[in-house]
Design a protein around this motif. Structure first.
Motif, PDB file in Angstrom:
ATOM      1  N   UNK A  25       0.825  -1.209   0.000  1.00  0.00           N
ATOM      2  CA  UNK A  25       0.000   0.000   0.000  1.00  0.00           C
ATOM      3  C   UNK A  25       0.864   1.266   0.000  1.00  0.00           C
ATOM      4  N   UNK A  26       1.861   1.314   0.882  1.00  0.00           N
ATOM      5  CA  UNK A  26       2.677   2.526   1.013  1.00  0.00           C
ATOM      6  C   UNK A  26       3.432   2.862  -0.269  1.00  0.00           C
ATOM      7  N   UNK A  27       4.079   1.866  -0.863  1.00  0.00           N
ATOM      8  CA  UNK A  27       4.866   2.109  -2.083  1.00  0.00           C
ATOM      9  C   UNK A  27       3.943   2.549  -3.226  1.00  0.00           C
ATOM     10  N   UNK A  28       2.813   1.865  -3.360  1.00  0.00           N
ATOM     11  CA  UNK A  28       1.887   2.229  -4.448  1.00  0.00           C
ATOM     12  C   UNK A  28       1.331   3.630  -4.238  1.00  0.00           C
ATOM     13  N   UNK A  29       1.007   3.964  -2.993  1.00  0.00           N
ATOM     14  CA  UNK A  29       0.495   5.316  -2.704  1.00  0.00           C
ATOM     15  C   UNK A  29       1.547   6.361  -3.066  1.00  0.00           C
ATOM     16  N   UNK A  30       2.819   6.097  -2.739  1.00  0.00           N
ATOM     17  CA  UNK A  30       3.893   7.058  -3.031  1.00  0.00           C
ATOM     18  C   UNK A  30       4.051   7.247  -4.540  1.00  0.00           C
ATOM     19  N   UNK A  31       4.082   6.138  -5.269  1.00  0.00           N
ATOM     20  CA  UNK A  31       4.265   6.217  -6.727  1.00  0.00           C
ATOM     21  C   UNK A  31       3.098   6.983  -7.354  1.00  0.00           C
ATOM     22  N   UNK A  32       1.886   6.633  -6.954  1.00  0.00           N
ATOM     23  CA  UNK A  32       0.698   7.244  -7.546  1.00  0.00           C
ATOM     24  C   UNK A  32       0.579   8.726  -7.175  1.00  0.00           C
ATOM     25  N   UNK A  33       0.944   9.058  -5.940  1.00  0.00           N
ATOM     26  CA  UNK A  33       0.913  10.456  -5.466  1.00  0.00           C
ATOM     27  C   UNK A  33       1.862  11.320  -6.282  1.00  0.00           C
ATOM     28  N   UNK A  34       3.079  10.791  -6.481  1.00  0.00           N
ATOM     29  CA  UNK A  34       4.111  11.552  -7.195  1.00  0.00           C
ATOM     30  C   UNK A  34       3.723  11.693  -8.674  1.00  0.00           C
ATOM     31  N   UNK A  35       3.166  10.626  -9.234  1.00  0.00           N
ATOM     32  CA  UNK A  35       2.746  10.660 -10.638  1.00  0.00           C
ATOM     33  C   UNK A  35       1.667  11.727 -10.850  1.00  0.00           C
ATOM     34  N   UNK A  36       0.745  11.810  -9.901  1.00  0.00           N
ATOM     35  CA  UNK A  36      -0.364  12.774 -10.027  1.00  0.00           C
ATOM     36  C   UNK A  36       0.040  14.182  -9.646  1.00  0.00           C
ATOM     37  N   UNK A  37       1.030  14.294  -8.729  1.00  0.00           N
ATOM     38  CA  UNK A  37       1.407  15.623  -8.217  1.00  0.00           C
ATOM     39  C   UNK A  37       2.921  15.794  -8.266  1.00  0.00           C
ATOM     40  N   UNK A  38       3.510  15.884  -9.478  1.00  0.00           N
ATOM     41  CA  UNK A  38       4.977  15.910  -9.564  1.00  0.00           C
ATOM     42  C   UNK A  38       5.609  17.075  -8.806  1.00  0.00           C
ATOM     43  N   UNK A  39       4.863  18.156  -8.599  1.00  0.00           N
ATOM     44  CA  UNK A  39       5.435  19.320  -7.921  1.00  0.00           C
ATOM     45  C   UNK A  39       5.411  19.217  -6.399  1.00  0.00           C
ATOM     46  N   UNK A  40       4.743  18.241  -5.860  1.00  0.00           N
ATOM     47  CA  UNK A  40       4.614  18.109  -4.398  1.00  0.00           C
ATOM     48  C   UNK A  40       5.717  17.213  -3.839  1.00  0.00           C
ATOM     49  N   UNK A  41       6.105  17.490  -2.596  1.00  0.00           N
ATOM     50  CA  UNK A  41       7.084  16.606  -1.962  1.00  0.00           C
ATOM     51  C   UNK A  41       6.345  15.433  -1.306  1.00  0.00           C
ATOM     52  N   UNK A  42       6.878  14.245  -1.544  1.00  0.00           N
ATOM     53  CA  UNK A  42       6.279  13.022  -0.978  1.00  0.00           C
ATOM     54  C   UNK A  42       7.367  12.297  -0.178  1.00  0.00           C
ATOM     55  N   UNK A  43       7.056  11.982   1.074  1.00  0.00           N
ATOM     56  CA  UNK A  43       8.018  11.274   1.927  1.00  0.00           C
ATOM     57  C   UNK A  43       7.403   9.980   2.421  1.00  0.00           C
ATOM     58  N   UNK A  44       8.142   8.896   2.273  1.00  0.00           N
ATOM     59  CA  UNK A  44       7.664   7.591   2.772  1.00  0.00           C
ATOM     60  C   UNK A  44       8.533   7.186   3.961  1.00  0.00           C
ATOM     61  N   UNK A  45       7.881   6.898   5.078  1.00  0.00           N
ATOM     62  CA  UNK A  45       8.610   6.430   6.270  1.00  0.00           C
ATOM     63  C   UNK A  45       8.262   4.965   6.489  1.00  0.00           C
TER      64      UNK A  45
END
Ligand code: FAD
Length: 448
Positions: free
Chosen positions: A14-34
């Motif tokens: 779930x976490x990895x997929x959410x990160x990939x999809x978030x970044x794909x949809x919002x390339x200008x936003x910072x995404x951090x996975x812990x």
């Protein structure tokens, strides 16, 4: 203090997929996975560490999936979520301020409250590399291996534990059949006969009342009084959502499933800046909207994509959990999507069943072709597809996904019977005998 537009807790499906999809949809936003582990296991590959793969190192999610798209990766354990300040606090001081938070903390093995569970060589199925490495060493030395729970994880473990080892493997299942929560009886018995053919002993209608031995397990006690020798015990009796952090933060937890309560957009019900997905989040049935305890990586990634889509604006709502699942035991692949016949009847449907069997490749003499069966379950009232099951060759893995698509599009038996497929001799059944279409046509005749 670090600041990130989106913080995701959890680094698995779930976490990895959410990160990939978030970044794909919002390339200008910072995404951090812990995440807390240095390296993440592919959870569905865990049984294969014990046979086919031989080591946890061949069963890892590569970090390049995250680094390649500029997701910040923090290896640490989150100890607190402060909703007011919008900060996650970690054990090693990597505290991060967030705008939006996605919780993907997954699940942990369910505790099985029987005496002796803490003895040496009694294992649960943990998603933890060093634990599994140690477990592998012990199983390699074990002569008598007992597996508690004959669900798909137990069956996969049994099959893998037999590979390359001269040992005795026994499954103990409390229901009348292995895999009975996921399949109708005829599919369970087919899988059981493959397990038995591989030399695996199956004891059903029995539970274990005690694990015996001094320090180390030497036997298990069944409720009928029988004792079975054991050098190692694997407990595969399910998982529970990991919601400790969410509970501490005052997020709403579902009483019936113990998972974080979310709406159809994966937003936590009492905090719209926090979303949850995967095994830690509530799932509701596609068919009746009632919470279900179906924990699958495929559902986790679907929910993660929904959460990522809805993190900054409301975009898509989920339809609920269809439940699509497949496995392989020996050379037999089996899969199920939606409601099995038993569940459909229990849900009050009047059902019509269509079946079809054909070789997995064509002509049937092509090397590797095996009889492959499809069973489709339709509602008698409107002819709509409710579920399907399949068994046979490797093509079952994708046949069941096609069936799931037909369920989600509420196709009728008539529509499925006219569905246009593509076929090739080396890959699937002949177009004349294609199982899904023929099973639907069988049902059309019965519906008339
Ligand atoms: C043996 C086995 C076989 C399976 N086979 C299949 C299969 O064939 N098909 C299928 O669809 N499903 C399968 N499943 C189910 C599937 O593995 C789960 O549904 C899936 O792992 C759920 O993913 P998740 O990301 O929600 O949670 P998890 O995989 O549990 O991951 C949770 C993540 O959160 C992190 N985390 C938790 N708490 C914290 C914290 N406080 N701080 C930082 N990080 C934290 C963990 O370290 C981890 O990275 C299988 C499961 C098992 C155990």
């Amino acid at each position: 203090m670090l600041k990130s537009d989106v913080v995701i807790i959890g680094g698995s499906a779930a976490g990895v997929t959410a990160a990939i999809s978030c970044k794909r949809r919002n390339p200008g936003k910072t995404v951090t996975l812990i995440r807390r582990e240095q390296q993440v296991l592919i959870p569905c590959g865990i049984p294969y560490i014990f046979g086919t793969l031989g080591t946890p190192q061949k069963n890892l999610i590569p970090d390049t999936m995250l680094s390649g798209i500029d997701v910040n990766l923090v290896i640490d354990t989150v100890k607190e979520i402060n909703r007011e300040k919008k900060i996650v606090y970690t054990e090693n001081g990597n505290d991060i301020n967030f705008d939006k938070l996605i919780i993907a903390t997954g699940s942990t093995p369910a505790l099985f409250p029987i005496p002796g569970i803490d003895k040496e060589n009694v294992f649960v199925v943990k998603k933890d590399i060093s634990y599994l490495q140690a477990m592998l060493g012990k199983l390699n030395q074990a002569r008598d291996i007992i597996i508690l729970g004959g669900g798909f994880i137990g069956a996969e473990f049994a099959d893998e534990c037999k590979k390359g080892r001269d040992n005795n493997v026994t499954i103990i299942e409390k229901m009348p059949h292995c895999l009975q929560l996921a399949f109708d009886i005829e599919f369970c018995t087919e899988a059981e006969s493959v397990l038995s053919g591989r030399g695996i002993k199956i004891i059903t209608n029995q539970t274990v009342t005690g694990i015996l031995g001094d320090k180390k397990v030497t036997a298990v006690q069944l409720e009928n009084g029988e004792r079975i020798n054991a050098d190692a015990v694997i407990i595969s009796t399910g998982v529970v959502p990991n919601t400790e952090l969410a509970q501490k933060a005052g997020l709403k937890i579902s009483a019936s499933t113990g998972a974080i309560s979310v709406d159809r957009y994966m937003r936590v019900r009492n905090d719209n800046d926090i979303l949850a997905c995967g095994d830690c989040a509530v799932k509701v049935s596609y068919f009746n909207g009632i919470p279900v305890k179906t924990w699958l990586a495929s559902i986790a990634t679907h929910e993660a994509r929904l959460a990522a889509a809805n993190v900054f604006e409301t975009r898509y709502s989920g339809l609920g959990t269809v439940g699509v699942f497949s496995t392989q035991i020996g050379d037999l692949a089996i899969g199920a999507a939606g409601l099995i016949e038993k569940q459909a009847r229990e849900n009050g449907y009047n059902v019509v069943i269509g079946t079809a069997k054909a070789p997995s490749k064509h002509p049937g003499g092509i090397p590797g072709a095996v009889p492959t069966m499809v069973k489709l379950i339709f509602s008698k009232n409107d002819g709509v597809l409710l579920g399907g099951e399949a068994s046979g060759g490797a093509c079952v893995g994708e046949l069941i996904n096609v069936i799931s698509a037909c369920i989600q599009h509420q196709m009728t038996a008539y529509e499925v019977s006219l569905f246009q497929m593509g076929t090739h001799p080396m890959l699937c059944a002949s177009p004349i005998a294609y199982q899904i279409v023929n099973a639907a046509e069988d049902a059309v005749m019965k519906l008339k």
